[in-house]
Write a protein that holds these residues in place. Structure first.
Motif, mmCIF file in Angstrom:
data_model
loop_
_atom_site.group_PDB
_atom_site.id
_atom_site.type_symbol
_atom_site.label_atom_id
_atom_site.label_comp_id
_atom_site.label_asym_id
_atom_site.label_seq_id
_atom_site.Cartn_x
_atom_site.Cartn_y
_atom_site.Cartn_z
ATOM 1 N N LEU A 1 0.821 -1.203 0.000
ATOM 2 C CA LEU A 1 0.000 0.000 0.000
ATOM 3 C C LEU A 1 0.859 1.259 0.000
ATOM 4 O O LEU A 1 1.816 1.378 0.768
ATOM 5 C CB LEU A 1 -0.933 0.020 1.204
ATOM 6 C CG LEU A 1 -1.937 -1.126 1.344
ATOM 7 C CD1 LEU A 1 -3.007 -0.770 2.371
ATOM 8 C CD2 LEU A 1 -2.583 -1.471 0.003
ATOM 9 N N ALA A 2 0.489 2.188 -0.862
ATOM 10 C CA ALA A 2 1.134 3.487 -0.922
ATOM 11 C C ALA A 2 0.028 4.543 -0.836
ATOM 12 O O ALA A 2 -1.122 4.224 -0.522
ATOM 13 C CB ALA A 2 1.931 3.620 -2.211
ATOM 14 N N CYS A 3 0.353 5.786 -1.084
ATOM 15 C CA CYS A 3 -0.665 6.840 -1.073
ATOM 16 C C CYS A 3 -0.365 7.837 -2.186
ATOM 17 O O CYS A 3 0.666 7.748 -2.860
ATOM 18 C CB CYS A 3 -0.733 7.527 0.290
ATOM 19 S SG CYS A 3 0.738 8.489 0.727
ATOM 20 N N GLU A 4 -1.237 8.793 -2.337
ATOM 21 C CA GLU A 4 -1.145 9.701 -3.479
ATOM 22 C C GLU A 4 0.153 10.510 -3.500
ATOM 23 O O GLU A 4 0.616 10.930 -4.568
ATOM 24 C CB GLU A 4 -2.339 10.662 -3.476
ATOM 25 C CG GLU A 4 -2.444 11.499 -2.200
ATOM 26 C CD GLU A 4 -3.718 12.313 -2.136
ATOM 27 O OE1 GLU A 4 -4.511 12.220 -3.086
ATOM 28 O OE2 GLU A 4 -3.918 13.037 -1.139
ATOM 29 N N THR A 5 0.776 10.710 -2.339
ATOM 30 C CA THR A 5 1.998 11.514 -2.310
ATOM 31 C C THR A 5 3.275 10.686 -2.249
ATOM 32 O O THR A 5 4.372 11.245 -2.248
ATOM 33 C CB THR A 5 1.971 12.486 -1.111
ATOM 34 O OG1 THR A 5 1.704 11.747 0.088
ATOM 35 C CG2 THR A 5 0.903 13.550 -1.310
ATOM 36 N N THR A 6 3.156 9.352 -2.199
ATOM 37 C CA THR A 6 4.364 8.516 -2.286
ATOM 38 C C THR A 6 4.429 7.764 -3.610
ATOM 39 O O THR A 6 5.512 7.361 -4.031
ATOM 40 C CB THR A 6 4.439 7.497 -1.125
ATOM 41 O OG1 THR A 6 3.272 6.666 -1.127
ATOM 42 C CG2 THR A 6 4.557 8.206 0.206
ATOM 43 N N LEU A 7 3.298 7.574 -4.275
ATOM 44 C CA LEU A 7 3.288 6.894 -5.568
ATOM 45 C C LEU A 7 4.036 7.709 -6.618
ATOM 46 O O LEU A 7 3.841 8.929 -6.717
ATOM 47 C CB LEU A 7 1.854 6.667 -6.040
ATOM 48 C CG LEU A 7 1.074 5.548 -5.342
ATOM 49 C CD1 LEU A 7 -0.409 5.678 -5.647
ATOM 50 C CD2 LEU A 7 1.599 4.192 -5.811
ATOM 51 N N PRO A 8 4.894 7.074 -7.411
ATOM 52 C CA PRO A 8 5.560 7.794 -8.499
ATOM 53 C C PRO A 8 4.536 8.315 -9.502
ATOM 54 O O PRO A 8 3.535 7.658 -9.796
ATOM 55 C CB PRO A 8 6.460 6.725 -9.131
ATOM 56 C CG PRO A 8 6.613 5.679 -8.080
ATOM 57 C CD PRO A 8 5.328 5.679 -7.310
ATOM 58 N N LEU A 9 4.803 9.493 -10.025
ATOM 59 C CA LEU A 9 3.899 10.049 -11.027
ATOM 60 C C LEU A 9 4.128 9.336 -12.355
ATOM 61 O O LEU A 9 5.258 8.968 -12.691
ATOM 62 C CB LEU A 9 4.147 11.550 -11.181
ATOM 63 C CG LEU A 9 3.895 12.378 -9.909
ATOM 64 C CD1 LEU A 9 4.247 13.830 -10.162
ATOM 65 C CD2 LEU A 9 2.456 12.250 -9.464
ATOM 66 N N PRO A 10 3.071 9.149 -13.145
ATOM 67 C CA PRO A 10 3.198 8.377 -14.393
ATOM 68 C C PRO A 10 4.175 8.975 -15.388
ATOM 69 O O PRO A 10 4.746 8.254 -16.201
ATOM 70 C CB PRO A 10 1.768 8.358 -14.938
ATOM 71 C CG PRO A 10 1.051 9.475 -14.253
ATOM 72 C CD PRO A 10 1.683 9.590 -12.905
ATOM 73 N N TRP A 11 4.388 10.293 -15.311
ATOM 74 C CA TRP A 11 5.301 10.899 -16.283
ATOM 75 C C TRP A 11 6.726 11.030 -15.732
ATOM 76 O O TRP A 11 7.603 11.584 -16.362
ATOM 77 C CB TRP A 11 4.793 12.283 -16.697
ATOM 78 C CG TRP A 11 4.535 13.201 -15.534
ATOM 79 C CD1 TRP A 11 5.411 14.030 -14.907
ATOM 80 C CD2 TRP A 11 3.292 13.363 -14.864
ATOM 81 N NE1 TRP A 11 4.803 14.690 -13.883
ATOM 82 C CE2 TRP A 11 3.497 14.307 -13.838
ATOM 83 C CE3 TRP A 11 2.016 12.806 -15.025
ATOM 84 C CZ2 TRP A 11 2.468 14.699 -12.977
ATOM 85 C CZ3 TRP A 11 1.008 13.197 -14.162
ATOM 86 C CH2 TRP A 11 1.232 14.129 -13.159
ATOM 87 N N GLY A 12 6.952 10.534 -14.518
ATOM 88 C CA GLY A 12 8.308 10.467 -13.995
ATOM 89 C C GLY A 12 8.802 11.737 -13.337
ATOM 90 O O GLY A 12 9.940 11.784 -12.869
ATOM 91 N N GLY A 13 7.964 12.781 -13.261
ATOM 92 C CA GLY A 13 8.384 14.006 -12.597
ATOM 93 C C GLY A 13 8.214 13.899 -11.097
ATOM 94 O O GLY A 13 7.767 12.887 -10.570
ATOM 95 N N ILE A 14 8.585 14.962 -10.371
ATOM 96 C CA ILE A 14 8.456 14.926 -8.921
ATOM 97 C C ILE A 14 7.145 15.552 -8.456
ATOM 98 O O ILE A 14 6.632 15.190 -7.415
ATOM 99 C CB ILE A 14 9.651 15.612 -8.237
ATOM 100 C CG1 ILE A 14 9.788 17.068 -8.709
ATOM 101 C CG2 ILE A 14 10.929 14.852 -8.473
ATOM 102 C CD1 ILE A 14 10.851 17.842 -7.950
#
Length: 300
Positions: A7-20
């Motif tokens: 389980l992760a959350c919206e602020t730890t999941l990597p963004l799909p486009w690879g940005g921060i």
């Protein structure tokens, strides 16, 4: 193949486009955890599936066990978090650590229970809120010049306040939340905090965490520095005593954070049983140990 949810959350999941983007400043720790677990799990015929804990229930279909992972916004919505864990368990999916463990650990009042069971804890006063008068009383009771005010439900030092006796807030000040008040212990800045990582009740590895110069918080968000640590027999016994004091069997994973007191013995600061970072950099065997413990849980 056995599938393990992480389980992760919206602020730890990597963004799909690879940005921060809006990822947390310590979200790199999520990346380090999954990078350490995935190859070790694959060697054990386990597949790691990272998933937002707030995803719809049907997204969890096919999981054989769930690790709470980096669900690091749970303290902002504890009722929803507990409800989701309960729903997953009701569907027959083992959750580690379980709803029972989370319910016990989610409010730091669990430290009172550990103290009653003989654990060495930091002197603490508990409040539904904190006022200036409460601070004055605490300074007198603890005979110290600095106090730390912490949220009873919180993580990562977020919302924490350090108060000096010579710089009290105004008479109308209120902390605004259920809180715990403790004396500031200089050891946190001088020697640092010790963390003991247990997997299945057995020590995996230990580390020392020191704050950045001029700070007292040891988390990476504030520039904290971690290094591997080889505990003495006495230090390991002190950490193991906290595991033994739990009102349930040793959970799949636990991080025991401790600080040295004036008597030179270690006292528990936190027993992190929900979604602690497990520091794979200081414990390169973490993935293998966790995979073996999961296989044992699933009797595979």
């Amino acid at each position: 193949m056995t599938t393990i949810g992480f389980l992760a959350c919206e602020t730890t999941l990597p963004l799909p486009w690879g940005g921060i983007g809006d990822r947390r400043g310590d979200a790199f720790e999520h990346d380090l955890m999954t990078a350490a677990l995935e190859p070790a799990f694959a060697q054990a015929n386990l597949t790691l599936k990272v998933i937002d804990w707030e995803a719809p229930l049907d997204h969890f279909a096919g999981l054989d066990l769930i690790i709470l992972g980096t669900a690091w916004n749970y303290q902002d919505k504890p009722d929803a978090f507990l409800a989701k864990i309960g729903e997953l368990e009701a569907r027959g999916i083992p959750v580690c650590n379980s709803a029972e463990v989370v319910r016990w650990n989610i409010n730091k009042t669990y430290l009172r229970e550990l103290a009653k069971r003989g654990a060495a804890t930091i002197p603490t006063r508990w409040f539904s809120n904190v006022s200036q008068a409460d601070l004055i009383d605490a300074f007198a009771a603890f005979d110290c010049d600095r106090l730390v005010v912490k949220l009873q439900v919180g993580a990562g030092a977020l919302g924490q306040v350090l108060i000096h006796s010579e710089a009290l807030p105004g008479a109308d000040w209120r902390f605004g939340h259920a809180a715990m008040v403790q004396p500031f212990l200089p050891a946190i800045a001088e020697e640092g905090e010790f963390s003991f990582i247990f997997i299945g009740g057995e020590l995996s590895h230990a580390l020392r965490k020191r704050p950045a110069k001029g700070d007292y918080r040891i988390q990476s968000l504030y520039g904290g520095i971690e290094s591997a640590y080889d505990p003495t027999t006495e230090e390991l016994a002190a950490a193991s005593a906290i595991i033994a004091a739990f009102p349930f069997a040793a959970p799949l994973y636990a991080r025991i954070d401790m600080l040295r007191g004036s008597s030179n013995s270690l006292m528990v600061m936190e027993a992190e049983l929900i979604e602690p970072y497990l520091y794979p950099e200081q414990g390169p065997q973490l993935g293998d140990r966790l995979a073996c413990a999961i296989l044992k849980r699933l009797e595979l």
